[in-house]
Scaffold this motif. Structure first.
Motif, PDB file in Angstrom:
ATOM      1  N   SER A  37       6.496  -6.342   1.392  1.00 23.09           N
ATOM      2  CA  SER A  37       7.441  -6.831   2.613  1.00 23.09           C
ATOM      3  C   SER A  37       7.848  -8.280   2.406  1.00 23.09           C
ATOM      4  N   ARG A  38       8.428  -9.066   3.317  1.00 21.80           N
ATOM      5  CA  ARG A  38       8.655 -10.374   2.948  1.00 21.80           C
ATOM      6  C   ARG A  38       7.609 -11.128   2.982  1.00 21.80           C
ATOM      7  N   ARG A  39       6.415 -10.800   3.740  1.00 24.36           N
ATOM      8  CA  ARG A  39       5.226 -11.388   3.594  1.00 24.36           C
ATOM      9  C   ARG A  39       4.137 -11.195   2.748  1.00 24.36           C
ATOM     10  N   GLY A  40       4.795 -10.567   1.650  1.00 24.02           N
ATOM     11  CA  GLY A  40       3.903 -10.249   0.734  1.00 24.02           C
ATOM     12  C   GLY A  40       3.370  -8.837   0.553  1.00 24.02           C
ATOM     13  N   GLN A  41       2.403  -8.697  -0.362  1.00 25.61           N
ATOM     14  CA  GLN A  41       1.922  -7.012  -0.477  1.00 25.61           C
ATOM     15  C   GLN A  41       1.007  -6.783   0.269  1.00 25.61           C
ATOM     16  N   ARG A  42       0.882  -5.469   0.744  1.00 25.60           N
ATOM     17  CA  ARG A  42      -0.316  -5.152   1.514  1.00 25.60           C
ATOM     18  C   ARG A  42      -0.563  -3.479   1.069  1.00 25.60           C
ATOM     19  N   LEU A  43      -1.689  -3.361   0.931  1.00 21.45           N
ATOM     20  CA  LEU A  43      -2.305  -2.005   0.866  1.00 21.45           C
ATOM     21  C   LEU A  43      -2.612  -1.434   2.203  1.00 21.45           C
ATOM     22  N   GLU A  44      -2.223  -0.091   2.495  1.00 18.93           N
ATOM     23  CA  GLU A  44      -2.422   0.525   3.853  1.00 18.93           C
ATOM     24  C   GLU A  44      -3.167   1.672   3.509  1.00 18.93           C
ATOM     25  N   VAL A  45      -4.394   1.741   4.153  1.00 17.08           N
ATOM     26  CA  VAL A  45      -5.475   2.895   4.048  1.00 17.08           C
ATOM     27  C   VAL A  45      -5.228   3.750   5.406  1.00 17.08           C
ATOM     28  N   ARG A  46      -5.070   5.025   5.211  1.00 16.67           N
ATOM     29  CA  ARG A  46      -5.052   5.928   6.188  1.00 16.67           C
ATOM     30  C   ARG A  46      -6.296   7.107   5.923  1.00 16.67           C
TER      31      ARG A  46
END
Lengths: 86, 175
Positions: A37-46
């Motif tokens: 995203s514009r604010r950087g990368q993130r890893l989403e864990v479900r």
């Protein structure tokens, strides 16, 4: 400040998936995705709802351990979000 | 085997004795740990040899290799995190809290040596000046290393005070 190498970068998602799958009761329901995203990368864990407590841990201990690992293996600046989405 | 009526999960202190785990139970724990860590090494494409042993009544897994610093982290912070996750992985499979000791790249062995010197230094100061010496905050593993050294010395004792992550050792004189 060392730039993470490409290979380590692309390994972040499977590495996190492996770490989470190993500690939950429903490994088949673990989903990890990398979001840019514009604010950087993130890893989403479900995870399965019954495993949410395990992945977060008392006082956020386990989530903190997962974040520590990700930061250390080349994911500095990558957020790790444990999503309660079911 | 897949009984999940879980007891309290918390394993945080390394000092608690395990009630009657047999060597074969402990070895089984070390195998689960080795699988978990090896899976991570494979994904990261890190070279490492994994050694599994049972030592002083606890499972020990050592990862040896030259480029493993990312799994150790600053003052062992990543190693502690990985050890905690690995203990959870064991718990999920056995239903029993594990006292696994994980080492990577010989970090703990080297740190234990440093802490031995710190402990002896503190003991000498205590003996010389008679005042208690407060050490910097340390992890449970680090405190254990210091306690072990102080316990073996005459005329001094050690005690931990404060709350993690600020928990620290005080060394004082005994008459």
């Amino acid at each position: 400040m060392p730039t993470p190498v490409r290979r380590a970068d692309s390994a972040l998602r499977p590495a996190l998936e492996h770490l989470v799958k190993g500690i939950v009761d429903h490994p088949d329901e673990v989903r990890v995705r990398m979001v840019d995203s514009r604010r950087g990368q993130r890893l989403e864990v479900r995870v399965h709802p019954e495993d949410l407590g395990t992945v977060i841990g008392r006082g956020g201990r386990t989530a903190k351990a997962l974040r520590q690992l990700i930061t250390s293996i080349g994911g500095r600046g990558v957020r790790v979000d444990i999503v309660d989405a079911y | 085997m897949t009984d999940t009526s879980s007891p309290a999960v918390e394993t945080e202190t390394a000092e608690q004795p395990t009630p009657q785990a047999t060597d074969s139970d402990l070895f089984h724990e070390s195998e689960i740990a080795a699988d978990y860590v090896e899976g991570l090494l494979d994904i990261l494409d890190y070279d490492g040899d994994i050694d599994e042993v049972v030592q002083n009544g606890r499972p020990v897994v050592e990862v040896l290799g030259s480029r493993l610093q990312p799994l150790v982290g600053q003052r062992g912070a990543t190693l502690e995190a990985l050890q905690e996750l690995t203990r959870l992985a064991i718990f999920r499979r056995t239903g029993t809290p594990s006292r696994l000791l994980l080492d990577v790249g010989g970090y703990r062995a080297a740190r234990r040596k440093e802490l031995g010197a710190i402990a002896k230094n503190a003991a000498e100061k205590v003996k010389e000046y008679g005042e208690p010496v407060r050490l910097e905050p340390m992890s449970a593993f680090e405190r254990k290393c210091v306690h072990d050294v102080i316990n073996a010395l005459a005329g001094v004792e050690s005690e931990s005070e404060g709350v993690e992550p600020q928990r620290r050792i005080v060394v004082r004189a005994v008459d």
